[in-house]
Design an enzyme around this catalytic site. Structure first.
Site, PDB file in Angstrom:
ATOM      1  N   LYS A 284      -1.262   5.641  -6.886  1.00 16.45           N
ATOM      2  CA  LYS A 284      -1.372   6.112  -8.270  1.00 16.45           C
ATOM      3  C   LYS A 284      -0.607   7.418  -8.534  1.00 16.45           C
ATOM      4  CE  LYS A 284      -5.632   3.723  -9.652  1.00 16.45           C
ATOM      5  NZ  LYS A 284      -5.272   2.859 -10.767  1.00 16.45           N
TER       6      LYS A 284
ATOM      7  N   PHE B 104     -13.613  -1.359  -6.040  1.00 13.56           N
ATOM      8  CA  PHE B 104     -12.323  -1.952  -6.407  1.00 13.56           C
ATOM      9  C   PHE B 104     -11.274  -1.447  -5.438  1.00 13.56           C
ATOM     10  CE2 PHE B 104      -8.257  -2.342  -8.544  1.00 13.56           C
ATOM     11  CZ  PHE B 104      -8.313  -3.649  -8.995  1.00 13.56           C
TER      12      PHE B 104
ATOM     13  N   ASP C   7     -10.893   5.074   0.426  1.00 13.19           N
ATOM     14  CA  ASP C   7      -9.875   4.668  -0.541  1.00 13.19           C
ATOM     15  C   ASP C   7      -9.828   5.747  -1.622  1.00 13.19           C
ATOM     16  OD1 ASP C   7      -8.412   3.650  -2.622  1.00 13.19           O
ATOM     17  OD2 ASP C   7      -9.240   1.628  -2.496  1.00 13.19           O
TER      18      ASP C   7
HETATM   19  C1  LIG Z   1      -9.817   2.777  -5.640  1.00 12.65           C
HETATM   20  C2  LIG Z   1      -8.651   1.876  -5.912  1.00 12.65           C
HETATM   21  N1  LIG Z   1      -8.093   1.201  -4.905  1.00 12.65           N
HETATM   22  C3  LIG Z   1      -7.037   0.394  -5.098  1.00 12.65           C
HETATM   23  C4  LIG Z   1      -6.480   0.217  -6.345  1.00 12.65           C
HETATM   24  C5  LIG Z   1      -5.300  -0.691  -6.536  1.00 12.65           C
HETATM   25  O1  LIG Z   1      -4.157   0.045  -6.851  1.00 12.65           O
HETATM   26  P1  LIG Z   1      -2.878  -0.662  -7.493  1.00 12.65           P
HETATM   27  O2  LIG Z   1      -3.236  -1.089  -8.878  1.00 12.65           O
HETATM   28  O3  LIG Z   1      -1.798   0.388  -7.440  1.00 12.65           O
HETATM   29  O4  LIG Z   1      -2.548  -1.829  -6.617  1.00 12.65           O
HETATM   30  C6  LIG Z   1      -7.041   0.898  -7.434  1.00 12.65           C
HETATM   31  C7  LIG Z   1      -6.507   0.699  -8.788  1.00 12.65           C
HETATM   32  O5  LIG Z   1      -7.144   0.940  -9.785  1.00 12.65           O
HETATM   33  C8  LIG Z   1      -8.150   1.744  -7.207  1.00 12.65           C
HETATM   34  O6  LIG Z   1      -8.729   2.429  -8.218  1.00 12.65           O
END
Ligand SMILES: Cc1ncc(COP(=O)(O)O)c(C=O)c1O
Length: 393
Positions: free
Chosen positions: A247, A133, A218
């Protein structure tokens, strides 16, 4: 737990893209959230790993109040000190390279993708993992290896290749001279807390080095002490070329960032990328306060110790036949149930004053604020032990 009239108003005023739990919160403190009647809930969601410092951490509150009274934002046309100080902190606590700020996780992934494309000078492919994700905007959504989240929005970006997180041969085949970048999470959070095997992460490092592609970790969910270390990659003995974070970086205030190692951290030149809000003094003041809390070795030791203890407790549920698998790193844990009753378990736990989140029909994820105490974690385990048999009865 909630006034029905609030639900009615929500339905008439907000697009129906979220399934909210039937509870309203008006106050938070540490690992506790309070409804309008003053009932305390143990939070094992932390705003999906956004409130790692705990709700309304006094240092974050003070930093926001003080900064808001002086200067909230001025755009990136001018200098502000807080942005530079937070970038220095990120640089000095990760790969030693420069930083670009944005406002969310998905924006950090978009920035990383653009940086890698520019660096790759026309290389057409990007590799990511099945079940990953990375966010909801088009680039990040294309990287996200979950067709269920993508199908309604096709066509997506061209050139993204997905490989299973266990498939080392597949990774060998996917990464080559056409590859601009490989994106990976150290632990796949949204899919239910699945650690990417360290040998897969190491192979990605090797293949990127061999073919001149960039390795992007990520760390939007794993970052900032969630798994123990300040960034989860630090436990691996390898480093990425580019890292995303968001986050928990702002203690609850929206902020995201990417950093790139020296040598590629000047890929973006004036005009290549930007954001009006990003790196503003309010968000960065909150970020400086939050990072000071999260980098504390005592807090990180607490995460490792309580995380291991909590995971042991979850494994006890597996040993007793109440669950089929427990996984975790630090205070990021997942539990698979024998039946597709995760949504019912979330409701049953909520009724007991405990917030957990289902990532799939059988999977529960635990992401408590990192300041959570042993008493609360034990209460969560005890509630699971009582609630799961009642579900299947
Ligand atoms: C690993 C990862 N990347 C990207 C995101 C996307 O972040 P945002 O919801 O702040 O756009 C998330 C959100 O859960 C995530 O867990």
């Amino acid at each position: 737990m909630i006034d029905e009239r609030l639900i009615e108003r929500e339905q008439k005023a907000l697009m129906p893209n979220y399934r909210r739990q039937p509870v309203q919160f008006v106050r938070g403190e540490g690992a506790g959230l309070f409804d309008p009647d003053g009932r305390r809930y143990i939070d094992c969601v932390a705003g999906i790993s956004m409130i790692n410092v705990g709700h309304s951490h006094p240092a974050v509150v003070a930093a926001i109040q003080e900064q808001a009274a002086r200067l909230i934002n001025v755009s990136n046309l001018f200098y502000t000190e807080q942005m530079i100080a937070l970038a220095e902190w990120i640089r000095d606590n990760s790969m030693g390279g420069r930083v670009f700020f944005c406002n969310s996780g998905t924006e950090a992934v978009e920035a990383a993708l653009k940086l890698c494309r520019k660096h790759g000078q026309g290389r057409p492919e990007v590799v990511a993992l099945v079940d990953s994700f990375h966010g909801r905007t088009y680039g990040a959504l294309t990287l996200t290896g979950q067709p269920g989240k993508q199908d309604a929005f096709r066509p997506l970006l061209p050139g993204v290749v997905h490989v299973d997180r266990q498939d080392m041969e597949g990774l060998h085949a996917a990464v080559g001279p056409r590859t601009a970048a490989v994106f990976m999470e150290i632990v796949q959070g949204e899919s239910g807390v699945h650690p990417t095997p360290p040998e897969m992460l190491r192979l990605a490092r090797e293949l990127c080095d061999r073919h001149g592609a960039l390795l992007v970790f990520d760390e939007i969910q794993t970052g900032l002490a969630r798994t123990g270390p300040t960034f989860a990659y630090r436990d691996l003995g390898i480093a990425p070329d580019v890292m995303t974070m968001a986050k928990s970086l702002g203690g609850g205030v929206p902020i995201g960032a990417i950093t790139a190692r020296p040598g590629i951290d000047a890929t973006f030149q004036p005009g290549d990328h930007g954001s009006t809000f990003a790196g503003g003094p309010l968000a960065c003041a909150a970020g400086l306060a939050a990072t000071a809390v999260l980098a504390d070795p005592a807090l990180q030791a607490h995460v490792r110790e309580e995380g291991a203890r909590f995971l042991d407790g979850l494994r006890g549920l597996v040993a007793d036949g109440l669950a089929t698998e427990a996984r975790g790193r630090g205070l990021m844990c997942g539990l698979d149930l024998p039946q597709a009753r995760a949504a019912d378990l979330v409701s049953a736990m909520l009724a007991r004053g405990i917030l957990v989140n289902a990532t799939g029909p059988r999977t529960i994820r635990f992401l408590p604020p990192l300041v959570i105490g042993r008493e609360d974690l034990d209460a969560v385990l005890a509630a699971l032990r009582e609630t799961i048999p009642a579900l299947t009865a």
